[in-house]
Design a protein around this motif. Sequence first.
Motif, mmCIF file in Angstrom:
data_model
loop_
_atom_site.group_PDB
_atom_site.id
_atom_site.type_symbol
_atom_site.label_atom_id
_atom_site.label_comp_id
_atom_site.label_asym_id
_atom_site.label_seq_id
_atom_site.Cartn_x
_atom_site.Cartn_y
_atom_site.Cartn_z
ATOM 1 N N ARG A 237 26.080 126.272 -99.591
ATOM 2 C CA ARG A 237 25.058 125.271 -99.815
ATOM 3 C C ARG A 237 23.663 125.706 -99.381
ATOM 4 O O ARG A 237 22.686 125.174 -99.852
ATOM 5 C CB ARG A 237 25.474 123.946 -99.178
ATOM 6 N N GLN A 238 23.583 126.712 -98.504
ATOM 7 C CA GLN A 238 22.243 127.195 -98.133
ATOM 8 C C GLN A 238 21.534 127.760 -99.347
ATOM 9 O O GLN A 238 20.337 127.792 -99.418
ATOM 10 C CB GLN A 238 22.333 128.281 -97.059
ATOM 11 N N LYS A 244 16.180 120.781 -101.038
ATOM 12 C CA LYS A 244 16.778 120.465 -99.752
ATOM 13 C C LYS A 244 17.244 119.015 -99.644
ATOM 14 O O LYS A 244 18.308 118.736 -99.108
ATOM 15 C CB LYS A 244 15.761 120.754 -98.645
ATOM 16 N N ILE A 247 20.786 118.118 -100.916
ATOM 17 C CA ILE A 247 21.949 118.820 -100.347
ATOM 18 C C ILE A 247 22.506 118.002 -99.190
ATOM 19 O O ILE A 247 21.764 117.492 -98.363
ATOM 20 C CB ILE A 247 21.515 120.225 -99.865
ATOM 21 N N ARG A 248 23.835 117.860 -99.170
ATOM 22 C CA ARG A 248 24.491 117.187 -98.048
ATOM 23 C C ARG A 248 25.520 118.131 -97.447
ATOM 24 O O ARG A 248 26.116 118.928 -98.155
ATOM 25 C CB ARG A 248 25.234 115.927 -98.503
ATOM 26 N N SER A 249 25.730 117.970 -96.179
ATOM 27 C CA SER A 249 26.722 118.786 -95.492
ATOM 28 C C SER A 249 28.112 118.546 -96.067
ATOM 29 O O SER A 249 28.477 117.426 -96.427
ATOM 30 C CB SER A 249 26.701 118.415 -94.019
ATOM 31 N N LYS B 406 24.327 126.602 -88.158
ATOM 32 C CA LYS B 406 23.405 125.805 -88.980
ATOM 33 C C LYS B 406 24.164 124.686 -89.696
ATOM 34 O O LYS B 406 23.719 123.548 -89.733
ATOM 35 C CB LYS B 406 22.727 126.719 -89.992
ATOM 36 N N ASN B 407 25.322 125.051 -90.211
ATOM 37 C CA ASN B 407 26.168 124.074 -90.893
ATOM 38 C C ASN B 407 26.474 122.901 -89.961
ATOM 39 O O ASN B 407 26.359 121.732 -90.319
ATOM 40 C CB ASN B 407 27.466 124.771 -91.322
ATOM 41 N N GLU B 410 23.217 120.840 -89.054
ATOM 42 C CA GLU B 410 22.796 119.992 -90.177
ATOM 43 C C GLU B 410 23.767 118.839 -90.385
ATOM 44 O O GLU B 410 23.355 117.713 -90.640
ATOM 45 C CB GLU B 410 22.684 120.822 -91.449
ATOM 46 N N SER B 411 25.060 119.161 -90.294
ATOM 47 C CA SER B 411 26.052 118.090 -90.468
ATOM 48 C C SER B 411 25.852 117.015 -89.412
ATOM 49 O O SER B 411 25.922 115.818 -89.700
ATOM 50 C CB SER B 411 27.469 118.646 -90.349
ATOM 51 N N GLN B 414 22.775 114.961 -90.164
ATOM 52 C CA GLN B 414 23.028 114.062 -91.302
ATOM 53 C C GLN B 414 23.941 112.913 -90.900
ATOM 54 O O GLN B 414 23.840 111.802 -91.408
ATOM 55 C CB GLN B 414 23.647 114.841 -92.464
#
Lengths: 440, 428
Positions: A237-238, A244, A247-249, B406-407, B410-411, B414
Motif C-alpha cells: 500500500r505504500q 494518500k 489509502i487505509r491500513s 510504518k504499517n 499508520e494503522s 487510523q
Amino acid sequence: MKAFVGIDLGSTTTKAVFLDESGQVLGRGITNSRSSYDLAAKIARDEARVSARFALLERSLKADEGLAAEAERLRSELIAHFHRHQQLVQLGRLREIAFVEAHAPRVAAIAEPLRERLAVILDAMEAEEKRPRLGILAKQTSEFFRDRAASAFSRLAEERADSTVKFGDLMGIFDKAILQVENTSFELKFDDSLREAAAELVPAMGAEQGQRLIRVVETSLDIDLDEVRTIGTGYGRQRLPFAKEDIRSEILCHGLGAHAQFPGTRTVLDIGGQDTKAIQVDENGIVTSFQMNDRCAAGCGRYLGYIADEMSLGVHELGPIAQQSTRHVHIASTCTVFAGAELRDRLTAGQRREDILAGLHRAVILRAVALLARSGGVEEQFTFTGGVANNPAAVDALQELVHENYGARTLNISPGSIYTGALGAALFALRAGEERWEAA
Amino acid sequence: MSGKAVKEQSMVKQKELIQDHYHELSRAPETGRKVIYTFVPGNLTELFRAFDLLPVYPEINALQSAMRQKSTLFINEAERAGHAEDVCTYVKTDIGMLRRGNVGPSGEKLPPPDLLVLSYTGCFTFMKWFELLRQEYDCPVVMLHTPYQGDGKITPSMVRYMVEQMRTEVIPALEKVSGIKYDEDRLKEAMALSESAETDLVAVLESAKHRPSPIDGYFGGVYYIGPIFNAFRGTPEAAEYYRMLRGEVEERMAQGLGPVTPDGLLANEKFRLVVEGPPNWTSFREFWKMFHEEGAVVVASTYTKVGGLYDTGFRHDKEHPLESLAHYCMGCYTNNNLPQRIDLLERYARDYSADGLLVNSVKSCNSFSAGQLLMLREFEKRTGLPGGFIETDLVDARYFSAANVKNRIESYLQMITQKRAPSARAEA
Ligand code: SF4
C-alpha cells in the motif's frame, strides 16, 4: 449507478471488490500481484468491474418476467461464453508474442522446427479452449490465465519435444511470452463481447425469448457504472497507485471486512503471505487493538510456501497430506531460513512426511495463537482470513488450540475470505463517499 | 520558517557543550584529568564534578554511534568477538567501538577509564557490561547498588543503605582516583544548579500540555534531556542551557507554534500521543518522520525520564545532598515498578489530553520491555484510550523493519481516527 471500489494489493494476489450504494457486493476480481502494482490493481479492478456488470445483468434478467426463471442459468452461460472469448483473446496475444520470440537469434539454429511445433501446440490449446466445458464455470474466474496456459502448454510441449527441439526450448519461449501477456493490459471490449456471447445463446432459445435476452442485455449495458470512490489497502500500500487520503491500513480493512462477512466477529486472525495479524474489533467492526508479526516472516503463509517448494508439492496439497498424520511430531522453530534443513533432517531421521507436515502446521498456528493472546485473546466470534484459512490442516490446528486456550468459540471462515481486505476497503470507500469523516 | 531561528540558539549551545566535553575528554591524557565511565540511570554526576572527574556514558556513545550509522559495524565486531545475537545491543556497540579504536561521537579518541562507577539500577546487564570493560581496560570498579522500588516506594532504610554505600565505598574510591578530598560544599553548589535546571526542564516538558504542543516530548525530548542526562547536570552551563531552552519554548507556546522537526515545522497537530519505551536510534529520523508526517505529536514519554523523573516533584536538594542523590537514583523511571509506571502513563494521558498510548518495545532492553503488554492492557482498561504496539531495537539496524513499523503506526493512527468518527460514535 454508483459503485464503491476497494483494492487490496497483497504480496501474492491483488483483489478488488465493487459495492453498490447499499453496501451489497456487486463484483469481485483477483489477479496475481506482479512487479507493477499499478497493473495488478488495474487488472483486478477490470475483472471486478466485469463481474459487477454481470451482477447488474443478472438483476436485469431477474426483473424480466419472461427470463426471471432462467436468470441464473443464462448468467452462467453468458459468463462462460464471455470468459472463453477473453481467454481466446489472450491466447491470440500469446501466439503473436511467441512467434516473435521464435525469431530471436538465440534460437536461429532451430527456428524452423521450433515454429512448426509452436503452431501445433498453440492450435491445440485454442481447440481445447473452444471446446465447451461444463461444471467449471464457477472456478474459471478465480483461475489465472497464466496458470491455465502454463499447464496446457507444458503438457503439450512435453508431447512435442524431441532431440531437435527440446522441452526447455519450448518452455523458454513460453516463459518469455507469458510474461509479456501478463504485463500488458488490453482493453477487453466488454459490451461487444457480451453481445457476442448473447448472440451465441439466442439460436437455442426460441424467437421470443431470444429477443427478450437481446433487449435485457442492452438495458443492462445502458446502466452507467460510476466508480465514485476507490480506497486501496494491502501489503504494497505504500506504493499503491492512489492518493494518500485514499489509502487505509490493511488492519482496519480486515477488521471491517470480517465484520461485514460475519457481523458477530470480535476477533480476526489473518495469515497472509508476508505477515500475520491478530485484530480485535468492536460491534461496529472498528479495530480496538491489534498485533502483527515483527520483521521476521517465520510462521506466515510464505513459510508454508517454502516447505511446499522444498517437498516439490503445490501449497494447496500440504494441508490434506498433513491431515493424514497419525503421530505427533513437535516442531518449535518456524524460521523460514532453516525450513529446508529442518525438513531434511527429520525426513532423514525417518519421520513420516505427513507427521512432519502436521507438526509444521501446528508450529505456524502456535505463533498465530501467541499473537492472538498478545492482541487481547480470542473472543466470540472468531473469524479466520487470508490464504492460510483455506488450508484444512491449519484450520484444524487453530480450532484445537483455540479450544484449549479459550474454550468453545465459533470459528468463521468465509469462502470469500481472500477478499476480506478488499471488501473492508470498499466499505471505507462507501463511508468516505457518504461522509468525509477522515477530514475531521 | 519562524521556528528555526528560535530553535537554533539552544541547539547551538548544546552542541558546543557536548563538543567541548568530548574535546576535553580526548585531551585527558595530556591534561592529566581523570576519567570515569558510568551509566545514565542513577548517575552521580554532581559528585563526580566535585572531584573534577570527567564522566563518559557508554550508552550515550552507543546511541550516538547508531545515529551516525556506525553501530552495525560495531555490533558485527562484537559478535565476531563472541557476543551472542541476543545480548543488549548497547553493550555490543560499546564493545565494538572500543575494539575499533574507541573513537567517540565527536570523532576524537576517548580516553580509557581510570575508574568504572557501576551504578546498578535495575538492569543486570549493567553488571556484566562493566565486568567486560574491567577486563578490557584492566581498571578498578566501584559499585553503587540502587534498590528497586518493588513495593512502589522509597523507604528511609533504602535511602540509608545508599548513602552508606556512597560514604564508605564510592566517595573513598573517587578520592583515591582523583587525589582530591571530598568537599560537601562543592557538591551542594552543584545541587543548587541541578535544581534550577530541573525546574526549567520540567517546564519545557510540561509545555506539551498546551494545544498545539510547542514541542515533541519524545523525538524532540531526547535532545532536551541530553545535557541533564549527560555530563552536565549541576554545571552552570547546563543551568544556563535550560533557562534558554525554556524561554524559547515558552515563546513558541505564546505564538501558538507546533514542534520543530528535522523536516520543518509541524503545523497541523492531529494526534497527541503518550509513548512508552526508548526510541530506535539507527533510523531515528525516519522513525520520527512516520509520526510527524501524519500530524502525530508525542506529548509525553517515559523514555525521557530514564535518567531522572522530575515531573512528579523530585529535585536535587542542596540541604541533603547525598540523600537526594539516593532519591534521584531510586526514582529513575526503569527503577519504578510496573504499577507505578502504569499510574504515570495514566496521569500523562490525562494531564496531556492524549489520544492514546503507543509502546515501542525494543528487543534489547528488558528494563523497559518486560511487562509492557500488561501495562498497555491496563492502560486501555483504565483510560478507555486505544493502545498501539510496535517492535524495534535501540541500535541494531537489523531489528528495524521500516515497512512493518510504518504499517503499524499508520494503522494505529487510523484506528484512533476511526474511533473518533461520527458514525462510530453514533452507532456505538
Ligand atoms: S538492557 Fe536496557 S537498561 Fe540494560 S544495559 Fe541494555 S539498554 Fe541499558
